[in-house]
Design an enzyme around this catalytic site. Structure first.
Site, mmCIF file in Angstrom:
data_model
loop_
_atom_site.group_PDB
_atom_site.id
_atom_site.type_symbol
_atom_site.label_atom_id
_atom_site.label_comp_id
_atom_site.label_asym_id
_atom_site.label_seq_id
_atom_site.Cartn_x
_atom_site.Cartn_y
_atom_site.Cartn_z
ATOM 1 N N TYR A 82 0.808 -1.219 0.000
ATOM 2 C CA TYR A 82 0.000 0.000 0.000
ATOM 3 C C TYR A 82 0.847 1.278 0.000
ATOM 4 O O TYR A 82 0.328 2.363 -0.229
ATOM 5 C CB TYR A 82 -0.931 0.033 1.225
ATOM 6 C CG TYR A 82 -2.052 -0.980 1.189
ATOM 7 C CD1 TYR A 82 -2.369 -1.673 0.025
ATOM 8 C CD2 TYR A 82 -2.802 -1.238 2.325
ATOM 9 C CE1 TYR A 82 -3.396 -2.601 0.003
ATOM 10 C CE2 TYR A 82 -3.838 -2.160 2.309
ATOM 11 C CZ TYR A 82 -4.133 -2.853 1.143
ATOM 12 O OH TYR A 82 -5.150 -3.757 1.124
ATOM 13 N N LYS B 165 4.631 -14.619 1.575
ATOM 14 C CA LYS B 165 4.535 -15.302 0.283
ATOM 15 C C LYS B 165 5.974 -15.472 -0.189
ATOM 16 O O LYS B 165 6.364 -15.042 -1.274
ATOM 17 C CB LYS B 165 3.675 -14.454 -0.683
ATOM 18 C CG LYS B 165 3.297 -15.140 -1.961
ATOM 19 C CD LYS B 165 2.262 -16.248 -1.792
ATOM 20 C CE LYS B 165 2.019 -16.949 -3.111
ATOM 21 N NZ LYS B 165 1.205 -18.180 -2.993
ATOM 22 N N ASP C 68 -1.874 -17.601 1.076
ATOM 23 C CA ASP C 68 -3.018 -18.318 0.486
ATOM 24 C C ASP C 68 -3.455 -19.468 1.397
ATOM 25 O O ASP C 68 -4.648 -19.685 1.631
ATOM 26 C CB ASP C 68 -2.709 -18.810 -0.934
ATOM 27 C CG ASP C 68 -1.283 -19.317 -1.102
ATOM 28 O OD1 ASP C 68 -0.477 -19.173 -0.159
ATOM 29 O OD2 ASP C 68 -0.961 -19.888 -2.163
ATOM 30 N N ASP D 141 -4.708 -6.842 6.080
ATOM 31 C CA ASP D 141 -5.974 -6.172 5.811
ATOM 32 C C ASP D 141 -7.013 -7.212 5.390
ATOM 33 O O ASP D 141 -8.117 -7.302 5.938
ATOM 34 C CB ASP D 141 -5.732 -5.143 4.690
ATOM 35 C CG ASP D 141 -6.909 -4.231 4.451
ATOM 36 O OD1 ASP D 141 -7.835 -4.229 5.279
ATOM 37 O OD2 ASP D 141 -6.908 -3.525 3.423
ATOM 38 N N ASP E 32 -10.076 -9.042 7.850
ATOM 39 C CA ASP E 32 -11.483 -8.885 7.455
ATOM 40 C C ASP E 32 -12.154 -10.251 7.325
ATOM 41 O O ASP E 32 -13.308 -10.432 7.712
ATOM 42 C CB ASP E 32 -11.589 -8.131 6.123
ATOM 43 C CG ASP E 32 -11.956 -6.676 6.330
ATOM 44 O OD1 ASP E 32 -11.548 -6.111 7.373
ATOM 45 O OD2 ASP E 32 -12.645 -6.105 5.469
#
Ligand code: NAD
Length: 353
Positions: free
Chosen positions: A141, A188, A220, A244, A248
């Site tokens: 981000y 990752k 994942d 993030d 959620d």
């Protein structure tokens, strides 16, 4: 102890839930012999309307003098204009940046009495109690980016320095020491170079915490394991965007968005505490808001910024007891269950304090 707290009620249901936070702080101050000096400031839409700036200078100054900031929520239909040069959420981002808040803590736990609100089999939910520690000011981000402009290309970059990973990893390991002593670091590393740096840095930081177990989970796989074995996680440490998305995903375990607190921390004890939910304009001004996310954010402030662990535990227990006794705002009520108002719910919590 004496502490100065900046309260930022903001917009929509913000002032309604903040009023309950203040009532709880007053009770804790008198019950435990503390002095909490509360200053109220402007943020978000109301700050744009009143001061012409979503994060006014006055608010910044009050924050700099405070031990912690409590924020309720910002935003609303009135300010939902993509063309506007200032927006309520900009105030929030500017404040996080100004105070160097690089670690976002989001605890998620399940409440047996709310299991019917969770779209997962009840036996999977038993004992779910996860703390997400999300890196907040780096990663995808915030890395170098190029907007599309007139052309056909755009990109974002996942960039981390060792120092950025180290400081957030320390937050995760320290938090784990006060919990079940396990950190699951999400990355990752099989594909991304920045995530190989992430993993090697976390491994190094872990050497300072021999009492905490560390495992590495690919993002994942983590998304899947959260649904198949949520109770196996203690602290989940993640890159900005990964954290993030995963937090959620996990938020559904709590039964309602209104139940979830958060903290944003920097290098010292100072922190910004806010419920995860937004300003809920659809129910604002009607006494329908669930105050739990706000009250549990107060508990996090007591724990992390004011180091009042016993008081934090007492407040969390009082919320649990109110829920166990059947206190329900509309968002967590089953058909036929009595629904009480925001203030009545807070009264039920106060009665248990
Ligand atoms: P929202 O979280 O405000 O509401 C989503 C849904 O959840 C709504 O149906 C709402 O009624 C319900 N809800 C939320 N909090 C609740 C509570 N405490 N008790 C009961 N029900 C609750 O998200 P949204 O509708 O997408 O956004 C509304 C506004 O809030 C927008 O302007 C958005 O930009 C802003 N927002 C602010 C924050 C923040 O202040 N940190 C976070 C998210 C959204």
């Amino acid at each position: 102890m004496k502490a100065t707290i900046l309260t930022l009620p903001g917009d929509g249901i913000g002032p309604e839930v903040m009023a309950q936070a203040q009532a709880v702080l007053e009770k804790i101050a008198s019950r435990y012999g503390h002095e909490f000096v509360l200053h109220e400031g402007l943020i978000g839409g109301i700050a744009i309307d009143t001061a012409g700036d979503s994060f006014p200078e006055e608010t910044r100054k009050l924050g700099e003098q405070a031990d912690a900031i409590l924020l309720a929520a910002v935003g609303g239909y009135k300010w939902d204009n993509p063309q506007a040069k200032d927006r309520p959420e900009r105030g929030l981002l500017a404040m996080r940046k100004h105070f160097g808040l690089f670690a976002n803590l989001r605890p998620v736990k399940t409440y047996p009495s709310l299991a019917q609100h969770v779209p997962l089999r009840p036996e999977l939910l038993q004992g779910v109690d996860i703390l997400f520690v999300r890196e907040l000011t780096g990663g995808l981000y915030f890395g170098p980016r190029q907007e599309m402009g007139e052309g056909d290309e755009a990109y974002d970059t996942m960039l981390y320095t060792r120092g950025e990973v180290e400081r957030v990893a320390h937050v995760a390991f320290r938090a784990a020491q006060g919990r079940r002593k396990k950190v699951s670091s999400v990355d990752k590393a099989n594909v991304l170079a920045s995530m190989r740096l992430w993993r090697s840095t976390v491994v190094k930081v872990a050497e300072d915490y021999p009492d905490v177990a560390l495992d590495h989970v690919l993002v994942d796989a983590c998304a899947m394991h959260l649904l198949t074995r949520p109770a196996s996680f203690d602290v989940i440490l993640a890159e900005n965007m990964f954290g993030d998305i995963l937090s959620d995903e996990a938020s559904v375990f709590a039964g309602s968005l209104g139940m979830l607190p958060s903290a944003s921390l920097g290098a010292g004890r100072f922190g910004l505490y806010e419920p995860v939910h937004g300003s809920a304009p659809d129910i604002a001004g009607q006494g329908k808001a669930n105050p739990v996310g706000m009250l549990l954010s107060v508990a996090m402030m007591l724990r992390y910024s004011l180091e009042l662990e016993a008081e934090a535990v007492a407040l969390e227990a009082a919320v649990d007891a109110a829920l166990a006794a059947g206190a329900r705002t509309g968002d967590i009520a089953r058909a036929g269950e009595a629904v009480i108002s925001t203030a009545e719910f807070a009264q039920a919590v106060l009665a248990n304090l």
